[in-house]
Design an enzyme around this catalytic site. Structure first.
Site: not given
Ligand code: KIV
Length: 272
Positions: A46-47, A85, A115, A117, A188
């Protein structure tokens, strides 16, 4: 082509002490480049909100956007494991919401894993997902979706300042996630010593980003790797190229060529 990487391979790599490589990717060309280079896992993070959309945080990113980017990456992938994500508020409201959205990332996006968080608090959701065979990667430490609770993007597990999750709780988070069935955990922005301790305590691989060398693998945001970010990269990132600069120089040369009548040349033109 080397063998396709699948979820159990990452666990095997930890057992065999082979370091795992992961990069973010959001589109076909870069996913293809990284996959061909031999990366083990591609993360549609989600970056994308900050790296691609120019947002101040990852919070506005939607499930639809992650599906859209995952489709492009999944199309490009030949070997790497594709992990999508789950964006903010796509899994926190209820376990049913988490199941449906994780299902969409797999079914519509083509992801092989998701993934999430969070630590102990989301372990019951992780368990529910893994019970129905959705492979889950955890993510603890600096969790960008918690930016408002943390008061910024701050190193975690160090000192006792407000907004910093203490090291003991991060250790408990890692163990709770492992017990809930994650196949790997992103660590992280935590001290290298704490990351080493977590890595030694859990059987699943840890993937570090700003968490030192003792992790079982490393991940970088592709814009930090390639020098393609609009802002200064975080201290923990290493830049391996300067694509922002290369692209601006290319654009300037093109503008000059057009303005001075040097482009298109005969080789770029059709004749009758
Ligand atoms: O969103 C993302 O790119 C991430 C990485 C920094 C692990 O969660």
């Amino acid at each position: 082509m080397r063998d396709k990487v699948r979820v159990p391979d990452l666990l095997r790599m930890k057992a065999e002490r082979r370091r795992i490589t992961m990069l973010t990717a959001y589109d076909y060309p870069f996913a293809r480049i990284f996959d061909t280079a031999g990366v083990d896992a591609l993360l549609i993070g989600d970056s994308v909100g900050m790296a691609v959309q120019g947002q101040q945080s990852t919070l506005p990113v939607t499930v639809e956007q992650i599906i859209y980017h995952t489709q492009m990456v999944a199309r490009a992938r030949r070997r790497a494991l594709v992990i999508a994500d789950m964006p903010f508020l796509s899994y926190q409201a209820s376990q049913e919401q988490a199941l449906l959205n994780a299902g969409r990332l797999i079914k519509e996006g083509g992801a092989e894993a998701v993934k999430l968080e969070g630590g102990a608090a989301i372990a019951p959701t992780v368990r529910r997902l893994t019970e129905i065979d959705v492979p889950v990667m955890g993510h603890i430490g600096l969790t960008p979706q918690s930016v408002h609770r943390m008061g910024g993007f701050r190193v975690q597990g160090r000192g006792g300042a407000p907004g910093v999750r203490p090291r003991e709780l991060l250790l408990k988070d890692a163990i709770a996630l492992e017990e809930a069935g994650v196949f790997a955990i992103v660590l992280e922005a935590i001290p290298a010593q704490l990351a080493a301790e977590i890595t030694a305590q859990v059987r699943v691989p840890t993937i570090g980003i700003g968490a030192g060398l003792a992790c079982d693998g490393q991940v970088l945001v592709m814009h930090d790797l390639l020098g393609l970010g609009a802002c200064e990269p975080p201290r923990f990132a290493k830049r391996y190229a300067a694509l922002w600069q290369d692209a601006s120089e290319a654009a300037s040369r093109y503008l000059t060529d057009v303005r001075e009548g040097r482009f298109p040349g005969p080789e770029h033109s059709y004749q009758e």
